[in-house]
Scaffold this motif. Structure first.
Motif, PDB file in Angstrom:
ATOM      1  N   ARG A   1       1.487  16.646   4.377  1.00  0.00           N
ATOM      2  CA  ARG A   1       2.282  17.890   5.230  1.00  0.00           C
ATOM      3  C   ARG A   1       3.820  18.223   4.763  1.00  0.00           C
ATOM      4  NH1 ARG A   1       4.039  18.624  11.338  1.00  0.00           N
ATOM      5  NH2 ARG A   1       4.530  20.752  11.105  1.00  0.00           N
ATOM      6  N   PHE A   2       4.352  16.929   4.283  1.00  0.00           N
ATOM      7  CA  PHE A   2       5.778  17.177   3.835  1.00  0.00           C
ATOM      8  C   PHE A   2       5.860  16.748   2.179  1.00  0.00           C
ATOM      9  CE2 PHE A   2       6.395  16.456   8.369  1.00  0.00           C
ATOM     10  CZ  PHE A   2       7.146  17.763   8.573  1.00  0.00           C
ATOM     11  N   GLY A   3       4.535  16.210   1.722  1.00  0.00           N
ATOM     12  CA  GLY A   3       4.577  15.912   0.368  1.00  0.00           C
ATOM     13  C   GLY A   3       5.436  14.824   0.050  1.00  0.00           C
ATOM     14  N   LEU A   4       5.508  13.790   1.055  1.00  0.00           N
ATOM     15  CA  LEU A   4       6.410  12.480   0.841  1.00  0.00           C
ATOM     16  C   LEU A   4       5.340  11.222   0.445  1.00  0.00           C
ATOM     17  CD1 LEU A   4       8.485  13.024   3.718  1.00  0.00           C
ATOM     18  CD2 LEU A   4       9.357  13.438   1.324  1.00  0.00           C
ATOM     19  N   ASP A   5       5.676  10.423  -0.382  1.00  0.00           N
ATOM     20  CA  ASP A   5       5.093   9.287  -0.723  1.00  0.00           C
ATOM     21  C   ASP A   5       6.013   8.044  -0.532  1.00  0.00           C
ATOM     22  OD1 ASP A   5       2.600  10.532  -1.278  1.00  0.00           O
ATOM     23  OD2 ASP A   5       3.440  11.139  -3.557  1.00  0.00           O
ATOM     24  N   ARG A   6       5.571   6.877  -0.163  1.00  0.00           N
ATOM     25  CA  ARG A   6       6.380   5.856  -0.008  1.00  0.00           C
ATOM     26  C   ARG A   6       5.329   4.591  -0.167  1.00  0.00           C
ATOM     27  NH1 ARG A   6       7.502   3.780   5.557  1.00  0.00           N
ATOM     28  NH2 ARG A   6       6.211   5.018   6.845  1.00  0.00           N
ATOM     29  N   LYS A   7       5.955   3.571  -0.560  1.00  0.00           N
ATOM     30  CA  LYS A   7       5.269   2.353  -0.636  1.00  0.00           C
ATOM     31  C   LYS A   7       5.633   1.376   0.480  1.00  0.00           C
ATOM     32  CE  LYS A   7       3.769  -0.987  -4.157  1.00  0.00           C
ATOM     33  NZ  LYS A   7       2.571  -0.217  -4.893  1.00  0.00           N
ATOM     34  N   VAL A   8       4.682   0.647   1.167  1.00  0.00           N
ATOM     35  CA  VAL A   8       4.932  -0.045   2.080  1.00  0.00           C
ATOM     36  C   VAL A   8       4.515  -1.633   1.756  1.00  0.00           C
ATOM     37  CG1 VAL A   8       4.618  -0.708   4.464  1.00  0.00           C
ATOM     38  CG2 VAL A   8       4.939   1.771   3.855  1.00  0.00           C
ATOM     39  N   THR A   9       5.264  -2.519   1.904  1.00  0.00           N
ATOM     40  CA  THR A   9       4.735  -4.023   1.974  1.00  0.00           C
ATOM     41  C   THR A   9       4.838  -4.734   2.972  1.00  0.00           C
ATOM     42  OG1 THR A   9       5.725  -4.076  -0.360  1.00  0.00           O
ATOM     43  CG2 THR A   9       5.359  -6.047   0.512  1.00  0.00           C
ATOM     44  N   TRP A  10       3.740  -5.222   3.613  1.00  0.00           N
ATOM     45  CA  TRP A  10       3.449  -6.107   4.518  1.00  0.00           C
ATOM     46  C   TRP A  10       3.747  -7.492   4.317  1.00  0.00           C
ATOM     47  CZ3 TRP A  10      -0.471  -9.670   5.454  1.00  0.00           C
ATOM     48  CH2 TRP A  10      -0.550 -10.030   6.634  1.00  0.00           C
ATOM     49  N   LYS A  11       4.766  -8.505   4.786  1.00  0.00           N
ATOM     50  CA  LYS A  11       4.577  -9.727   4.518  1.00  0.00           C
ATOM     51  C   LYS A  11       4.250 -10.704   5.829  1.00  0.00           C
ATOM     52  CE  LYS A  11       8.156  -8.916   1.162  1.00  0.00           C
ATOM     53  NZ  LYS A  11       9.465  -9.390   0.441  1.00  0.00           N
ATOM     54  N   ASN A  12       3.495 -11.512   5.357  1.00  0.00           N
ATOM     55  CA  ASN A  12       3.046 -12.646   6.558  1.00  0.00           C
ATOM     56  C   ASN A  12       4.007 -13.447   6.785  1.00  0.00           C
ATOM     57  OD1 ASN A  12       1.473 -14.330   8.039  1.00  0.00           O
ATOM     58  ND2 ASN A  12      -0.523 -14.159   6.903  1.00  0.00           N
ATOM     59  N   THR A  13       4.079 -13.568   8.103  1.00  0.00           N
ATOM     60  CA  THR A  13       5.356 -14.548   8.414  1.00  0.00           C
ATOM     61  C   THR A  13       4.887 -15.917   8.771  1.00  0.00           C
ATOM     62  OG1 THR A  13       4.660 -14.265  10.886  1.00  0.00           O
ATOM     63  CG2 THR A  13       6.365 -12.704   9.973  1.00  0.00           C
ATOM     64  N   ASN A  14       3.658 -16.264   8.336  1.00  0.00           N
ATOM     65  CA  ASN A  14       3.257 -17.735   8.431  1.00  0.00           C
ATOM     66  C   ASN A  14       3.747 -18.339   7.105  1.00  0.00           C
ATOM     67  OD1 ASN A  14       1.969 -20.085   8.512  1.00  0.00           O
ATOM     68  ND2 ASN A  14      -0.047 -19.289   9.231  1.00  0.00           N
ATOM     69  N   LYS A  15       4.614 -19.343   7.214  1.00  0.00           N
ATOM     70  CA  LYS A  15       5.303 -19.989   6.163  1.00  0.00           C
ATOM     71  C   LYS A  15       4.213 -21.105   5.727  1.00  0.00           C
ATOM     72  CE  LYS A  15       9.437 -18.209   6.234  1.00  0.00           C
ATOM     73  NZ  LYS A  15       9.228 -16.490   6.060  1.00  0.00           N
ATOM     74  N   LEU A  16       3.156 -21.550   6.334  1.00  0.00           N
ATOM     75  CA  LEU A  16       2.197 -22.515   6.188  1.00  0.00           C
ATOM     76  C   LEU A  16       1.354 -22.215   4.928  1.00  0.00           C
ATOM     77  CD1 LEU A  16       1.559 -24.385   9.477  1.00  0.00           C
ATOM     78  CD2 LEU A  16       3.202 -25.237   7.605  1.00  0.00           C
ATOM     79  N   LEU A  17       1.343 -20.683   4.753  1.00  0.00           N
ATOM     80  CA  LEU A  17       0.468 -20.218   3.701  1.00  0.00           C
ATOM     81  C   LEU A  17       1.071 -20.741   2.552  1.00  0.00           C
ATOM     82  CD1 LEU A  17       0.006 -16.534   5.040  1.00  0.00           C
ATOM     83  CD2 LEU A  17      -1.551 -18.634   5.358  1.00  0.00           C
ATOM     84  N   TYR A  18       2.316 -20.890   2.242  1.00  0.00           N
ATOM     85  CA  TYR A  18       2.823 -21.313   0.668  1.00  0.00           C
ATOM     86  C   TYR A  18       2.539 -22.921   0.612  1.00  0.00           C
ATOM     87  CZ  TYR A  18       4.480 -16.630   0.970  1.00  0.00           C
ATOM     88  OH  TYR A  18       4.424 -15.367   0.990  1.00  0.00           O
TER      89      TYR A  18
ATOM     90  N   PHE B   1       0.885  -1.176  -0.061  1.00  0.00           N
ATOM     91  CA  PHE B   1       0.036  -0.105   0.141  1.00  0.00           C
ATOM     92  C   PHE B   1       0.993   1.163  -0.025  1.00  0.00           C
ATOM     93  CE2 PHE B   1       0.550  -1.713   4.196  1.00  0.00           C
ATOM     94  CZ  PHE B   1       1.092  -0.681   4.993  1.00  0.00           C
ATOM     95  N   ASP B   2       0.243   2.236  -0.283  1.00  0.00           N
ATOM     96  CA  ASP B   2       1.082   3.590  -0.445  1.00  0.00           C
ATOM     97  C   ASP B   2       0.818   4.345   0.762  1.00  0.00           C
ATOM     98  OD1 ASP B   2       2.078   3.138  -2.819  1.00  0.00           O
ATOM     99  OD2 ASP B   2       0.225   3.593  -3.944  1.00  0.00           O
ATOM    100  N   ILE B   3       1.508   5.164   1.385  1.00  0.00           N
ATOM    101  CA  ILE B   3       1.571   6.143   2.377  1.00  0.00           C
ATOM    102  C   ILE B   3       1.831   7.481   1.891  1.00  0.00           C
ATOM    103  CG2 ILE B   3       2.202   6.645   4.616  1.00  0.00           C
ATOM    104  CD1 ILE B   3       2.997   3.896   5.215  1.00  0.00           C
ATOM    105  N   ARG B   4       1.092   8.521   2.086  1.00  0.00           N
ATOM    106  CA  ARG B   4       1.192   9.804   1.833  1.00  0.00           C
ATOM    107  C   ARG B   4       1.033  10.622   3.126  1.00  0.00           C
ATOM    108  NH1 ARG B   4       1.378  12.373  -2.720  1.00  0.00           N
ATOM    109  NH2 ARG B   4       0.877  14.816  -2.763  1.00  0.00           N
ATOM    110  N   ASN B   5       2.216  11.565   3.011  1.00  0.00           N
ATOM    111  CA  ASN B   5       2.296  12.249   4.223  1.00  0.00           C
ATOM    112  C   ASN B   5       2.183  13.773   3.266  1.00  0.00           C
ATOM    113  OD1 ASN B   5       3.205  14.618   5.808  1.00  0.00           O
ATOM    114  ND2 ASN B   5       4.636  12.895   6.856  1.00  0.00           N
TER     115      ASN B   5
END
Length: 90
Positions: free
Chosen positions: A41-58, A35-39
């Motif tokens: 106030r400072f005009g900053l954008d960044r993309k954040v990726t969350w990864k599930n730690t549950n290896k059994l999902l694979y 997902f994208d995070i937008r600040n």
């Protein structure tokens, strides 16, 4: 005694109830979410990726929760088919 604790039985009961909710099942079984995070106030954008730690999902399991605490060590709650597994390493 620390009031913030759960038993394997309590976590299993909670998992049985929550896994009946399709949205909850989708969320806990998501392997990766970006997902994208937008600040504005400072005009900053960044993309954040969350990864599930549950290896059994694979390995075609559905996730419920993973975790680690100093007291309990590594913990896992996962579901496959009609089976829900709870592992609390002591």
């Amino acid at each position: 005694m620390n009031p913030n604790f759960s038993t394997a039985r309590a976590i299993t009961i909670l998992a049985c109830i929550t896994m009946k909710n399709p949205l909850f099942r989708e969320i806990v079984s998501t392997k990766e979410y970006s997902f994208d995070i937008r600040n504005e106030r400072f005009g900053l954008d960044r993309k954040v990726t969350w990864k599930n730690t549950n290896k059994l999902l694979y390995k075609n399991w559905e996730g419920v929760k993973t975790g680690t605490t100093e007291t309990a060590g590594h913990c896992l709650m996962a579901k496959k088919g009609h089976f829900i597994i709870c592992v609390l390493a002591c």
